[in-house]
Design an enzyme around this catalytic site. Structure first.
Site, PDB file in Angstrom:
ATOM      1  N   PHE A 114      -0.886  -3.646   9.298  1.00  0.00           N
ATOM      2  CA  PHE A 114      -1.703  -4.207   8.221  1.00  0.00           C
ATOM      3  C   PHE A 114      -2.700  -5.244   8.707  1.00  0.00           C
ATOM      4  O   PHE A 114      -3.693  -5.530   8.031  1.00  0.00           O
ATOM      5  CB  PHE A 114      -0.803  -4.810   7.124  1.00  0.00           C
ATOM      6  CG  PHE A 114      -0.328  -6.216   7.376  1.00  0.00           C
ATOM      7  CD1 PHE A 114      -0.916  -7.304   6.727  1.00  0.00           C
ATOM      8  CD2 PHE A 114       0.722  -6.475   8.247  1.00  0.00           C
ATOM      9  CE1 PHE A 114      -0.475  -8.595   6.942  1.00  0.00           C
ATOM     10  CE2 PHE A 114       1.171  -7.762   8.463  1.00  0.00           C
ATOM     11  CZ  PHE A 114       0.566  -8.835   7.810  1.00  0.00           C
ATOM     12  N   LYS A 115      -2.472  -5.790   9.907  1.00  0.00           N
ATOM     13  CA  LYS A 115      -3.403  -6.800  10.418  1.00  0.00           C
ATOM     14  C   LYS A 115      -4.814  -6.217  10.596  1.00  0.00           C
ATOM     15  O   LYS A 115      -5.798  -6.938  10.552  1.00  0.00           O
ATOM     16  CB  LYS A 115      -2.897  -7.361  11.749  1.00  0.00           C
ATOM     17  CG  LYS A 115      -1.447  -7.884  11.740  1.00  0.00           C
ATOM     18  CD  LYS A 115      -1.279  -9.097  10.859  1.00  0.00           C
ATOM     19  CE  LYS A 115       0.170  -9.527  10.733  1.00  0.00           C
ATOM     20  NZ  LYS A 115       0.702 -10.260  11.847  1.00  0.00           N
ATOM     21  N   ASP A 116      -4.893  -4.891  10.765  1.00  0.00           N
ATOM     22  CA  ASP A 116      -6.209  -4.248  10.895  1.00  0.00           C
ATOM     23  C   ASP A 116      -7.062  -4.446   9.648  1.00  0.00           C
ATOM     24  O   ASP A 116      -8.294  -4.443   9.731  1.00  0.00           O
ATOM     25  CB  ASP A 116      -6.059  -2.739  11.130  1.00  0.00           C
ATOM     26  CG  ASP A 116      -5.491  -2.410  12.495  1.00  0.00           C
ATOM     27  OD1 ASP A 116      -5.836  -3.106  13.466  1.00  0.00           O
ATOM     28  OD2 ASP A 116      -4.702  -1.454  12.588  1.00  0.00           O
TER      29      ASP A 116
END
Length: 495
Positions: A111-113
């Protein structure tokens, strides 16, 4: 209306969005928070007909008010493109009686993307806007996912360098391999002998080191952060909660104005804080369900009002949640303290000293939006196994913590509000733990054999991010003690 950013530790410090993005952390070590939370700009029905990129512009333009429309739309277009393997960017999948918001379709399958694909573009635009001449050095501590996502985002970006510290024995084999095989002359990855909190505390000390900052400035460098403490990370995370609600509405799963519950596996508290901001913008969220693993410092906080980091640090199969100092919680504490920087500063000083603080009863009463729960290692594994058996859908270890906590919440409360679970990583990122949870027999297989087995079992193609590292050479083999992080920075920058 213009949104300015105050420090959580000094209201007299106030900057524009682009300045907050560049600095990352305030000079007084506080975090930047918006001086007000804007309302949703359009009706829920209007938002439900928009693409991800269109929703991103509607939300982010409210917070990043010193960016022109052209600048912001350019950043969004460069971020949410073919790096994602689906045009939806963040699809919803219905399984196990809930909706899994898949936030792992970007370049590093986590999810950091969602935020780190846009942060480099926001940062370069901010540098131009503020006539910054120095090279920006991104300094980041990671518990596994932020590191690779930041490296992928900043690799090769002109005018930047990036240094990532990670706990050498505290990330999954796939996570480590993703980082140490990262290409790019402007990238530097260092494993430390310590845990994530050691890495994060070391990074904060480096940010606060005035003598180092002066030496760097003389050499043409300045620090900034890609951790979730950077407001340029937090604002893009608000977008996917609004988008998810719109998708449910467009698909007829809910009616306009119906409430949803949001469940988030939580470590540094940034992801669930973004959902809290979305709720305060007017998104109809009922409960914010904060899911912890065996490092249940946040669970204890929501149950007792006491934040106490003085406890055993547990290494789990959900390493991105193996955190005892949840940095973004400071933003929530500041808010429930009535935006009082002195009160907040006292709490943070207590955390830095005795390692604990207790909020007032009045502040606790402002936390009713939240429900804290936790899942043990065995409970998370059982959840992976049960969902795969019943529906064929395979989730990662962090998402499993959230799914388990949601079921505990539903059983405890009887609440049947539709639930969206933030699915924060692909199961391919934690293949061994996921496959072992499904059946112990898989533990005898090699890492990449497990990847192929997972693909066969899930009928989901192996992501590009995994295929790329099968044979990629290791280019970063630096390891240091936790008190040697400054020397590592000096070496990389040639100071």
């Amino acid at each position: 209306m213009e949104v300015l950013y105050n420090s959580t530790r000094n209201n007299k410090i106030q900057v524009k969005a682009s300045e907050a993005i560049l600095k990352g952390l305030s000079d007084d070590s506080g975090l930047f928070v918006p001086d007000h939370i804007p309302a949703l700009p359009k009706s829920l029905k209007e938002l439900s007909g928009m693409t991800y990129q269109e929703v991103a512009y509607e939300i982010m333009s409210l917070y990043l008010t010193d960016f022109t429309e052209e600048e912001l739309k350019s950043c969004i277009a460069n971020a949410y493109d073919s790096k994602f393997d689906t045009a939806e960017i963040a699809p919803l999948v219905q399984a196990d009686g809930v909706y899994f918001l898949e936030l792992f379709h970007g370049a590093t399958i986590a999810f950091k993307d969602m935020a780190l694909s846009i942060l480099p573009h926001l940062m370069i635009a901010s540098a131009r806007k503020n006539k910054v001449k120095n090279e920006i050095v991104i300094l980041t501590a990671t518990s596994g996912d932020t590191g690779k996502a930041a490296l992928a985002g900043f690799a090769g970006v002109e005018g930047t360098r990036i240094i990532v510290f990670y706990p050498k024995s505290g990330v999954s084999p796939i996570q480590e391999r993703q980082m140490v095989t990262q290409k790019g002359e402007n990238t530097y990855v260092v494993g430390i002998h310590g845990n994530f909190d050691d890495a994060q505390s070391g990074v904060k000390r480096l940010f606060a080191d005035k003598e180092l900052a002066e030496r760097m400035d003389r050499q043409g460098y300045q620090f900034s952060s890609a951790n979730s403490i950077n407001i340029g990370r937090l604002v893009p995370q608000i977008v996917y909660y609004v988008y998810a609600y719109g998708k449910l509405l467009a698909d007829g799963k809910i009616g306009e104005g119906d409430k949803i519950n949001v469940v988030v596996p939580t470590g540094n508290f940034g992801n669930i804080l973004a959902a809290f901001y979305a709720k305060n913008m007017g998104l109809p969220i009922n409960k914010l369900i904060c899911a912890s693993n065996d490092n249940k410092v946040l669970y204890d906080f929501f149950r007792t009002g006491v934040y106490d980091k003085n406890r055993e640090f547990v290494l789990t199969s959900s390493p991105s949640m193996d955190i005892l100092i949840s940095s973004n919680l400071e933003r929530l504490v500041y808010r429930i303290a009535g935006d009082d920087p002195e009160k907040n500063r006292d709490y943070m000083n207590a955390l830095g000293g005795a390692g604990k603080y207790e909020i007032t009863q009045e502040m606790r009463e402002k936390l009713t939006d939240f429900y804290g729960g936790f899942a043990s290692e065995e409970e998370a594994a059982q959840t992976i196994r049960a969902i795969q058996k019943e529906s064929g859908y395979i989730i990662d270890t962090h998402t499993a913590v959230a799914a388990c906590v949601y079921h505990k919440y539903a059983e405890e409360t009887g609440d049947k509000t539709p639930a969206v679970i933030a699915s924060t990583a692909s199961p391919y990122k934690f293949t061994r733990s996921v496959m072992k949870a499904i059946d112990e027999k898989y533990d005898a297989m090699g890492d990449f054999d497990l990847v192929d087995e997972l693909s066969s079992l899930s009928k989901v193609a192996v992501p590009r991010a995994i295929e790329e590292i099968r044979s990629a050479p290791v280019v970063h083999d630096h390891v240091c003690e936790k008190d040697e992080m400054k020397q590592a920075v000096e070496t990389f920058l040639g100071l």
